[in-house]
Each structure stands twice: as structure tokens, then as C-alpha cells.
Design an enzyme around this catalytic site. Structure first.
Site, short mmCIF file in Angstrom:
data_model
loop_
_atom_site.label_atom_id
_atom_site.label_comp_id
_atom_site.label_asym_id
_atom_site.label_seq_id
_atom_site.Cartn_x
_atom_site.Cartn_y
_atom_site.Cartn_z
N GLU A 121 0.83 -1.21 0.00
CA GLU A 121 0.00 0.00 0.00
C GLU A 121 0.86 1.25 0.00
OE1 GLU A 121 -3.44 -2.03 2.83
OE2 GLU A 121 -2.45 -0.19 3.47
N CYS A 150 -3.20 1.87 7.84
CA CYS A 150 -2.17 0.96 7.40
C CYS A 150 -2.63 -0.49 7.39
CB CYS A 150 -0.97 1.13 8.33
SG CYS A 150 0.45 0.24 7.80
#
Length: 356
Positions: free
Chosen positions: A99, A343
Site C-alpha cells: 500500500e 495501514c
């Protein structure tokens, strides 16, 4: 060996420092200035292939093609928040996914990068640790996230003005790659991002914290602390059993003494777990007098963890108690909450769909 096998064995060009490129150019018997041209094409012009390096002679471009490859981050998913945050799930060459997040602020664009595929630290409130650690990224794979982000901003005549290393993984368990990434980011002939506009965040890997202090850079350091004592921190962050709270605080004091720079403590507030007034009192007593700043983070709901958010009034009370202890403290402005920008959340969803 097949052509595909040969391609996969080539090193990534982003993994090379300017000095590495200079050495390679020398080995090829090419003029020294060619190294600077190549570096400029990679980081200033941000091309995606060696064929585009038009001021290099074709034989040199052919040598580059034969010797190296560009990192291709394939866009698996992209989500845009109403606050301007853009989150990407990028596929790597080995089918792993990472990511990267572009966050828009009134002072510029910040990119949050990932340093590992997964994470072994095991923080109980974080989605990154779900599935454990698969592997560490190379310096070039971390660099590619910023270059890709800058390419996205280029048509808008905007630039990446700051970087936070707060994505998936523990950067200080991938120390050498992280440091090479940082040196490339601040290189005046590269992306030339100011060191003071970069923050690296760690869960408290004490030996690496000491090493980082001794590097004596202007790069900011943030510590994920999340508890005011050993017992609670060990429950929330198993890494505390390896590097106890008192040792982490001592390493922070060493960093401050060595660099003269303020340290940031990240504190995720979890409803009924670490957000009570007594926790604030204890934290204030530990940090009182230190050159530091506390960033309070209302925890994101992670279904697998079943933690709840701290009520708004309790967040402000926690802040007030720390302020009474003369501890500098702010509450993080949330970004990308509507697109699972915390996250590891997007990768976790992707893992669910690809594994069953």
C-alpha cells in the site's frame, strides 16, 4: 535460461545509488557524466524505460536494457477519499501487494510508503500484521512508491513535498534498505526532498534507533509508543518483550541528546484499553521534560481486532492531562477514513479475496 528468467534476474535500476551507477558507467568504459544523465532521467524526468533516455547513445541504452530493469508497480486498486487522500494497492513483480498513500495537506502533498510486505511486529490494533511478514522490500521498491506518486502528481504541476515511512512494515527491521531509500530521496540530484520533511516511524527497535541517532541526519524520528508502561505495552505490542519500554525511552533520550532534535511519540487511543486519565497521567510523568511531541491517534476500527474508538470527550481529556504536564500534544487529523486508508486495511481485504 529463458528470456523471462533472464529478465527476472536483472537488478532493478532504482536499487542503484548514484555511486553505483557511476561505478557501472566506469566499468562500461563510458564517460563519467553519463551517470548523472541516467540519474536525472530516473528521478527528475521520471521516465519508465531506458528507451526514453534520448540523450544517451543507443549502444549505452542497449547496455542498460540488457543489465537492468525498471520496477513496475501494477495498480491493483485505487481509492480516493472526499478529503483528497488517495490510497493505492500496488502489485509487485512477485505477486505480493503493498500500500502507498498520497495525503493532501494545506502545506503540500505527503506520501506514506511501505517498507515490508506484511509485518511481524504484531501490534494488536494494526491490520498490517495480519498474515505476518512475507518479505522486506528493496530500497528500490520503496523508492518506486514515491516516484510513482510523483508521476501521478506531475500532470497537476504538484510535487511530493514530504514523506512519512509509516506504511506496512517495520522500517528499522529493514534498516539498510530504508537508509538507502532516505539517502536517495534527499539527494540534491534526485527528488531532492528536504530531510526535515521526511519522518521515519518505528515500533521501538532499540539497536536501530541508536544506529539512526548516530547517522545524525535531519530526518525526523517517530516512535509508536501506545502505552505508558511495560505491562500494557507488551499486551498491545509484543515487540515490547524484545525491547522493553524503559529501553525504548532511554534510546529516545539518546537520540535527542545526540541530534538535538525533537522526537514524536505516536499514541493510538483505544477505547477502554489505554485511554483512561490514569494512562495520561502516567504517560505525562514519563515524558515530562523531554524534547518531544505526542501525536494522539484515535484508533481505526479493525474488524479482526474488535477494538473501539475512544469517545471524543475522552480524547480531549487525555490531551488536557498531558498539556498540564507541559507535554506538547496534538490530535491527529484523520485522513482517508472513508477509504480504509489506515495501514494494512486495503491489503488485508485484498488477501481475503485472493486466498479464499
Amino acid at each position: 535460461m529463458t528470456k523471462l528468467d533472464n529478465e527476472e534476474n536483472k537488478p532493478f535500476i532504482y536499487d542503484l545509488t548514484l555511486e553505483d551507477i557511476q561505478d557501472w558507467i566506469k566499468d562500461q568504459g563510458e564517460p563519467a557524466f553519463r551517470a548523472g544523465q541516467i540519474f536525472d532521467w530516473i528521478y527528475v524526468k521520471r521516465v519508465g524505460s531506458f528507451e526514453e533516455m534520448s540523450n544517451l547513445p543507443k549502444p549505452l541504452r542497449d547496455k542498460l536494457i540488457a543489465s537492468f530493469r525498471f520496477i513496475t508497480l501494477s495498480e491493483i486498486a485505487k481509492f480516493e477519499s472526499k478529503d483528497g487522500t488517495v490510497k493505492f494497492l500496488f502489485g509487485l513483480h512477485d505477486d505480493h501487494a503493498i500500500e502507498t498513500v498520497i495525503m493532501r495537506h494545506n502545506y503540500g502533498n505527503s506520501v506514506c510508503v511501505t517498507t515490508q510486505v506484511g509485518c511481524r511486529i504484531g501490534c494488536t490494533f494494526c491490520a498490517s500484521t495480519l498474515g505476518g511478514l512475507k518479505r522486506s522490500l528493496t530500497a528500490g521498491e520503496i523508492i518506486a512508491q514515491v516516484v510513482q506518486s510523483q508521476r501521478i502528481l506531475d500532470p497537476l504541476n504538484e510535487r511530493v513535498s514530504s514523506i512519512v515511512i509509516m506504511g506496512i512494515g517495520e522500517p528499522f527491521e529493514n534498516y539498510e534498505a530504508t537508509m538507502q531509500f532516505l539517502r536517495t530521496m534527499i539527494h540534491p540530484k534526485g527528488l531532492n526532498i528536504g530531510a526535515r520533511h521526511i519522518t521515519v516511524s518505528t515500533s521501538g527497535i532499540v539497536p536501530s534507533m541508536i544506529k539512526f541517532a548516530d547517522e545524525n541526519t535531519q530526518i525526523n524520528l517517530a516512535i509508536s509508543i501506545h502505552a505508558p508502561n511495560d505491562a500494557l505495552r507488551s499486551k498491545l505490542m509484543p515487540v515490547n518483550r524484545r525491547f522493553p519500554f524503559v529501553d525504548v525511552i532511554d534510546a529516545c533520550k539518546y537520540y535527542i541528546e545526540k541530534t538535538g532534535r525533537r522526537i514524536t511519540f505516536e499514541y493510538a487511543l483505544i477505547g477502554g484499553v489505554n485511554d483512561r486519565p490514569e494512562h495520561a497521567e502516567e504517560l505525562g510523568n514519563v515524558l515530562q521534560g523531554m524534547l518531544c511531541h505526542v501525536n494522539l491517534i484515535p484508533v481505526n476500527y479493525v474488524p479482526e481486532r474488535n477494538y473501539v474508538r475512544t469517545p471524543r470527550d475522552d480524547i480531549f481529556e487525555f490531551q488536557r492531562i498531558l498539556q498540564k504536564k507541559n507535554v506538547n500534544v496534538t490530535i491527529r487529523r484523520e485522513q482517508g477514513h472513508d477509504i480504509a486508508a489506515a495501514c494494512g486495511q486495503l491489503r488485508a481485504k485484498h488477501m481475503e479475496t485472493t486466498t479464499g
